[in-house]
Structures are given as C-alpha cells and as structure tokens.
Design a protein around this motif. Structure first.
Motif, PDB file in Angstrom:
ATOM      1  N   MET A   1       4.416 -15.376 -18.365  1.00 46.79           N
ATOM      2  CA  MET A   1       3.138 -14.713 -18.616  1.00 46.79           C
ATOM      3  C   MET A   1       3.405 -13.324 -19.174  1.00 46.79           C
ATOM      4  SD  MET A   1      -0.117 -14.297 -16.091  1.00 46.79           S
ATOM      5  CE  MET A   1       0.888 -13.678 -14.741  1.00 46.79           C
ATOM      6  N   ARG A   2       2.724 -12.979 -20.276  1.00 44.00           N
ATOM      7  CA  ARG A   2       2.962 -11.714 -20.946  1.00 44.00           C
ATOM      8  C   ARG A   2       2.081 -10.619 -20.334  1.00 44.00           C
ATOM      9  NH1 ARG A   2       5.913 -11.557 -25.493  1.00 44.00           N
ATOM     10  NH2 ARG A   2       6.641 -13.538 -26.344  1.00 44.00           N
ATOM     11  N   ILE A   3       2.603  -9.967 -19.309  1.00 45.81           N
ATOM     12  CA  ILE A   3       1.936  -8.833 -18.702  1.00 45.81           C
ATOM     13  C   ILE A   3       2.970  -7.737 -18.484  1.00 45.81           C
ATOM     14  CG2 ILE A   3       0.119 -10.179 -17.582  1.00 45.81           C
ATOM     15  CD1 ILE A   3       1.720 -10.069 -14.992  1.00 45.81           C
ATOM     16  N   LYS A   4       2.529  -6.524 -18.219  1.00 44.33           N
ATOM     17  CA  LYS A   4       3.437  -5.416 -18.022  1.00 44.33           C
ATOM     18  C   LYS A   4       4.332  -5.672 -16.810  1.00 44.33           C
ATOM     19  CE  LYS A   4       0.258  -1.961 -19.928  1.00 44.33           C
ATOM     20  NZ  LYS A   4      -0.524  -0.731 -19.634  1.00 44.33           N
ATOM     21  N   HIS A   5       5.513  -5.075 -16.825  1.00 41.08           N
ATOM     22  CA  HIS A   5       6.458  -5.270 -15.735  1.00 41.08           C
ATOM     23  C   HIS A   5       5.903  -4.749 -14.405  1.00 41.08           C
ATOM     24  CE1 HIS A   5       9.543  -6.713 -18.421  1.00 41.08           C
ATOM     25  NE2 HIS A   5       9.314  -5.694 -19.216  1.00 41.08           N
ATOM     26  N   LYS A   6       5.200  -3.625 -14.457  1.00 43.05           N
ATOM     27  CA  LYS A   6       4.635  -3.101 -13.215  1.00 43.05           C
ATOM     28  C   LYS A   6       3.560  -4.037 -12.670  1.00 43.05           C
ATOM     29  CE  LYS A   6       1.257  -0.022 -15.470  1.00 43.05           C
ATOM     30  NZ  LYS A   6       0.846   1.402 -15.636  1.00 43.05           N
ATOM     31  N   HIS A   7       2.878  -4.775 -13.557  1.00 37.57           N
ATOM     32  CA  HIS A   7       1.877  -5.736 -13.112  1.00 37.57           C
ATOM     33  C   HIS A   7       2.535  -6.973 -12.506  1.00 37.57           C
ATOM     34  CE1 HIS A   7      -1.433  -4.001 -15.976  1.00 37.57           C
ATOM     35  NE2 HIS A   7      -1.054  -3.163 -15.027  1.00 37.57           N
ATOM     36  N   LYS A   8       3.693  -7.361 -13.048  1.00 39.22           N
ATOM     37  CA  LYS A   8       4.436  -8.472 -12.444  1.00 39.22           C
ATOM     38  C   LYS A   8       4.846  -8.132 -11.018  1.00 39.22           C
ATOM     39  CE  LYS A   8       6.380 -10.264 -16.784  1.00 39.22           C
ATOM     40  NZ  LYS A   8       7.628 -10.530 -17.546  1.00 39.22           N
ATOM     41  N   LEU A   9       5.326  -6.921 -10.841  1.00 34.32           N
ATOM     42  CA  LEU A   9       5.734  -6.466  -9.518  1.00 34.32           C
ATOM     43  C   LEU A   9       4.540  -6.405  -8.578  1.00 34.32           C
ATOM     44  CD1 LEU A   9       7.871  -5.281  -7.611  1.00 34.32           C
ATOM     45  CD2 LEU A   9       7.457  -3.052  -8.652  1.00 34.32           C
ATOM     46  N   PHE A  10       3.434  -5.874  -9.071  1.00 39.55           N
ATOM     47  CA  PHE A  10       2.194  -5.776  -8.295  1.00 39.55           C
ATOM     48  C   PHE A  10       1.706  -7.167  -7.889  1.00 39.55           C
ATOM     49  CE2 PHE A  10      -2.486  -6.050  -8.901  1.00 39.55           C
ATOM     50  CZ  PHE A  10      -2.899  -5.327  -7.793  1.00 39.55           C
ATOM     51  N   LEU A  11       1.747  -8.105  -8.819  1.00 37.12           N
ATOM     52  CA  LEU A  11       1.304  -9.467  -8.530  1.00 37.12           C
ATOM     53  C   LEU A  11       2.212 -10.125  -7.493  1.00 37.12           C
ATOM     54  CD1 LEU A  11      -0.596 -11.815  -9.186  1.00 37.12           C
ATOM     55  CD2 LEU A  11       0.920 -12.410 -11.095  1.00 37.12           C
ATOM     56  N   TRP A  12       3.522  -9.923  -7.636  1.00 41.22           N
ATOM     57  CA  TRP A  12       4.465 -10.484  -6.659  1.00 41.22           C
ATOM     58  C   TRP A  12       4.169  -9.951  -5.261  1.00 41.22           C
ATOM     59  CZ3 TRP A  12       8.039  -8.640  -3.198  1.00 41.22           C
ATOM     60  CH2 TRP A  12       8.969  -9.562  -2.712  1.00 41.22           C
ATOM     61  N   LYS A  13       3.911  -8.659  -5.153  1.00 45.37           N
ATOM     62  CA  LYS A  13       3.590  -8.051  -3.857  1.00 45.37           C
ATOM     63  C   LYS A  13       2.312  -8.649  -3.278  1.00 45.37           C
ATOM     64  CE  LYS A  13       5.118  -4.396  -2.498  1.00 45.37           C
ATOM     65  NZ  LYS A  13       6.131  -4.005  -1.495  1.00 45.37           N
ATOM     66  N   SER A  14       1.332  -8.861  -4.148  1.00 49.04           N
ATOM     67  CA  SER A  14       0.052  -9.405  -3.693  1.00 49.04           C
ATOM     68  C   SER A  14       0.202 -10.827  -3.190  1.00 49.04           C
ATOM     69  CB  SER A  14      -0.976  -9.357  -4.843  1.00 49.04           C
ATOM     70  OG  SER A  14      -1.151  -8.046  -5.316  1.00 49.04           O
ATOM     71  N   LEU A  15       0.933 -11.644  -3.922  1.00 48.19           N
ATOM     72  CA  LEU A  15       1.103 -13.045  -3.543  1.00 48.19           C
ATOM     73  C   LEU A  15       1.927 -13.199  -2.267  1.00 48.19           C
ATOM     74  CD1 LEU A  15       1.717 -14.565  -7.089  1.00 48.19           C
ATOM     75  CD2 LEU A  15      -0.254 -14.986  -5.600  1.00 48.19           C
ATOM     76  N   HIS A  16       2.806 -12.233  -1.985  1.00 46.69           N
ATOM     77  CA  HIS A  16       3.643 -12.311  -0.791  1.00 46.69           C
ATOM     78  C   HIS A  16       3.105 -11.472   0.371  1.00 46.69           C
ATOM     79  CE1 HIS A  16       6.395 -13.939  -3.815  1.00 46.69           C
ATOM     80  NE2 HIS A  16       7.054 -14.478  -2.830  1.00 46.69           N
ATOM     81  N   GLN A  17       1.837 -11.019   0.226  1.00 48.75           N
ATOM     82  CA  GLN A  17       1.152 -10.297   1.300  1.00 48.75           C
ATOM     83  C   GLN A  17       1.910  -9.044   1.756  1.00 48.75           C
ATOM     84  OE1 GLN A  17      -1.976 -11.020   2.674  1.00 48.75           O
ATOM     85  NE2 GLN A  17      -2.158 -12.488   0.994  1.00 48.75           N
ATOM     86  N   VAL A  18       2.566  -8.366   0.813  1.00 48.47           N
ATOM     87  CA  VAL A  18       3.261  -7.124   1.169  1.00 48.47           C
ATOM     88  C   VAL A  18       2.722  -5.943   0.369  1.00 48.47           C
ATOM     89  CG1 VAL A  18       5.383  -8.164   1.992  1.00 48.47           C
ATOM     90  CG2 VAL A  18       5.125  -7.735  -0.461  1.00 48.47           C
ATOM     91  N   LEU A  19       1.606  -6.130  -0.339  1.00 52.36           N
ATOM     92  CA  LEU A  19       0.934  -5.002  -0.965  1.00 52.36           C
ATOM     93  C   LEU A  19       0.498  -4.057   0.153  1.00 52.36           C
ATOM     94  CD1 LEU A  19       0.052  -4.333  -3.941  1.00 52.36           C
ATOM     95  CD2 LEU A  19      -2.238  -5.062  -3.255  1.00 52.36           C
ATOM     96  N   PRO A  20       0.797  -2.764   0.040  1.00 51.85           N
ATOM     97  CA  PRO A  20       0.561  -1.859   1.170  1.00 51.85           C
ATOM     98  C   PRO A  20      -0.897  -1.483   1.399  1.00 51.85           C
ATOM     99  CG  PRO A  20       1.469  -0.638  -0.675  1.00 51.85           C
ATOM    100  CD  PRO A  20       1.518  -2.088  -1.066  1.00 51.85           C
ATOM    101  N   GLY A  21      -1.717  -2.500   1.719  1.00 53.64           N
ATOM    102  CA  GLY A  21      -3.061  -2.240   2.208  1.00 53.64           C
ATOM    103  C   GLY A  21      -2.978  -1.847   3.678  1.00 53.64           C
ATOM    104  N   ARG A  22      -4.102  -1.512   4.249  1.00 54.17           N
ATOM    105  CA  ARG A  22      -4.102  -1.015   5.631  1.00 54.17           C
ATOM    106  C   ARG A  22      -3.578  -2.056   6.626  1.00 54.17           C
ATOM    107  NH1 ARG A  22      -6.574   3.653   6.935  1.00 54.17           N
ATOM    108  NH2 ARG A  22      -7.487   4.803   5.196  1.00 54.17           N
ATOM    109  N   GLU A  23      -3.969  -3.319   6.466  1.00 52.59           N
ATOM    110  CA  GLU A  23      -3.506  -4.335   7.411  1.00 52.59           C
ATOM    111  C   GLU A  23      -1.991  -4.512   7.317  1.00 52.59           C
ATOM    112  OE1 GLU A  23      -5.302  -8.478   8.702  1.00 52.59           O
ATOM    113  OE2 GLU A  23      -4.008  -8.709   6.942  1.00 52.59           O
ATOM    114  N   ALA A  24      -1.448  -4.526   6.080  1.00 54.07           N
ATOM    115  CA  ALA A  24      -0.001  -4.691   5.901  1.00 54.07           C
ATOM    116  C   ALA A  24       0.764  -3.516   6.503  1.00 54.07           C
ATOM    117  CB  ALA A  24       0.321  -4.836   4.408  1.00 54.07           C
TER     118      ALA A  24
END
Length: 315
Positions: free
Chosen positions: A1-24
C-alpha cells in the motif's frame, strides 16, 4: 500500500493495540486516567478514538469517504480493517484505503493537539487537511512512477537488498533543521563492516520544532526503511546524545517523547539484532549523511540510492 512511512508505523501501532491512547498507557504503566478527555464518555481505546468518540464521528460525517457497511465492526479495529481490505479490488480501492489512513492519522493528530497544545480544530479543517495531504502524496507517487528505471538498475536493486551474511550494518541518521512547521531533511546512510557505503536515503518531513522529537521521527523512518528491505542485523547511530541516553535508559522527559520512544522500541524489536550508538565525528558538516539531509529539504518525494557512484556528487 502506497502510504507514508510514518502512516505505516501508525497503522501498525493501531492494529496491534499499542497506539498510546489513555487505555494503552494505563494498561502499560498502571497510572493515569483511562477516560477520553475529548468527550468524557468512556475509555479511550483505539476504537473509541477512531470511531466512537463524538469528535471522531463529526469528522467522519464530513469526510468524502463513508464506510457505512463496516459500522458493525467499529468495536474491533483489526476486524474493521480486515473487512476494509476487501475493497482493494474495486476501482480506486487502494486509493480510498490510503485516504482512510490519512483521515485516521489526522483524527489522532487533532486529538493530541487538543491534549498537548490546547488547539481545538474544526472537524472540517481536520478532514480538509487529511484530503490535501493524501492528494499531495498521491501526486508525488504518480510523478515517481513516471520516472523510468532501467532493467539494470532494477536488477542491481534486487541484488543490493540481500544483506551480507554475518555482517552488522551501520546506519547513520542525520536531521537537517528543527524549525516547527517547516521542512526538515533527513539523511540516512548504510555501511558494512568494511565501512563501504551501501544504500542511502533522502527523506523530507515536517519538523516538530524539537531536536529530540525530530531525531526520534528520523530514527523511526530509518527503521521502517530497513525493515522493508528485510535486513536483520543493524546498528543505528545518532548524533543526538540525548536521544541515545533516552533509548538506553528509557527515561523520557514528557508524554510526547514517551510515545515516540515506544514507536522506536516496537520497531527495533522486529529485527534479529538492533542496537544504538553515537556517531563518530558528531557535528561534522562534511559527512555524506549531513549533505543528504540538507539536500533533502528541497526534494518533492523520498529518494533512494543503490549505487555508491550516484552519491559521489554529494561527497
């Protein structure tokens, strides 16, 4: 998928539930408040940030994309994303998915701006920025595809992708400037055990205005590039001693830096060997990586070099 590298990293974090939201963060540290501060209604999970928060709903209502058929999956982001992947085969399906990622990114960014900077952006402004960024990147990708690449260069690229067995690759990262909102250039070079230059990159990103955060972003992007090439034994060298101390001691000075350190830790764990060290000759303006970082501030899209002879003009 042609997206920015920082977006790939962001998406990976989101899919693995490690995006630093309050619950995480509470789950990881045992400290803090788990409730979303934007709406005050429920736990701030990835699903809540992207779909269920009233702020997110307003943005999606104004977005040019509507995924009504996926509403039943919004309680599980991984399931929602899996179902979204079914539209890949449709006309413009991949472009629409890439735009969705841009919207997620700007929803996340707007939440953090409200939290850390007290900015409360109008939902339409957030959506418009996401669409503008997506269109700009899409045009750059189209321009890049129109550039002809000879069969010889392609063969050389495939050959260069193979990591020399038993060798530790040294990756040196340099960031051009730290003025908030302006372009920062990133120069990345790789060398083998014989100190021979291999692949190099010029990348351009928006500066955060903080030397520490800019260097962390640069390291994250470098790790993404290296992972894409399948390399496993690497050492990242940085000129920022403060960054090196933070990575080694894991003592961030604030929440924003803590989130970026988590990104670095998660990415580095994906390699067989990944270590960090300081660069020799820190502060030198005569290095290849420094010159690449300066030149990178003026490029339209990322550039990658496979042939050391192509880099001779920078030396």
């Amino acid at each position: 998928m042609r997206i920015k590298h920082k977006h790939k990293l962001f998406l990976w974090k989101s899919l693995h539930q490690v995006l630093p939201g309050r619950e995480a963060i509470v789950r990881r540290t045992g400290k803090g408040d788990i409730i979303c501060k934007q709406c005050g209604e429920t736990n701030e999970t990835v699903e809540h940030i992207f779909f269920q928060c009233s702020k997110a709903k307003m943005k999606w209502n104004m977005a040019p994309l509507q995924w009504d058929g996926l509403n039943e999956y919004t309680s599980d982001f991984r399931k929602w994303w899996s179902m979204l992947m079914e539209v890949k085969a449709r006309k413009d399906g991949m472009e629409h998915i890439a735009l969705a990622v841009d919207i997620f990114w700007h929803i996340w960014k707007a939440k953090n701006e409200a939290k850390f900077e007290g900015k409360d952006r109008h939902p339409m402004e957030v959506v418009r920025k996401a669409v503008d960024d997506w269109e700009e990147y899409h045009k750059c990708q189209q321009a890049e595809q129109r550039m002809s690449i000879s069969e010889t260069e392609t063969a050389n690229e495939q050959e260069d992708r193979r990591e020399p067995e038993g060798n530790m690759l040294i990756i040196r990262v340099n960031v051009g400037q730290h003025i908030e909102g302006q372009n920062m250039g990133i120069g990345i070079t790789t060398t083998n055990a014989l100190n021979q230059i291999g692949v190099a990159w010029m990348l351009k990103e928006r500066s955060t205005g903080s030397a520490v955060l800019d260097n962390l972003v640069a390291i994250q992007l470098a790790l993404c590039k290296l992972k894409e090439r399948g390399w496993q034994n690497i050492q990242i060298q940085t000129s920022c001693k403060q960054i090196l101390n933070m990575i080694i001691c894991q003592v961030p000075s604030n929440m924003r830096i803590a989130a970026h350190l988590e990104y670095v830790n998660d990415l580095s764990s994906m390699f067989r060997t990944c270590s960090f060290d300081s660069q020799p000759g820190n502060g030198s303006t005569n290095t290849l990586r420094y010159k690449l970082s300066k030149q990178a501030m003026h490029i339209y899209f990322d550039e990658e070099f496979f042939d050391p002879q192509c880099l001779s003009t920078f030396l």
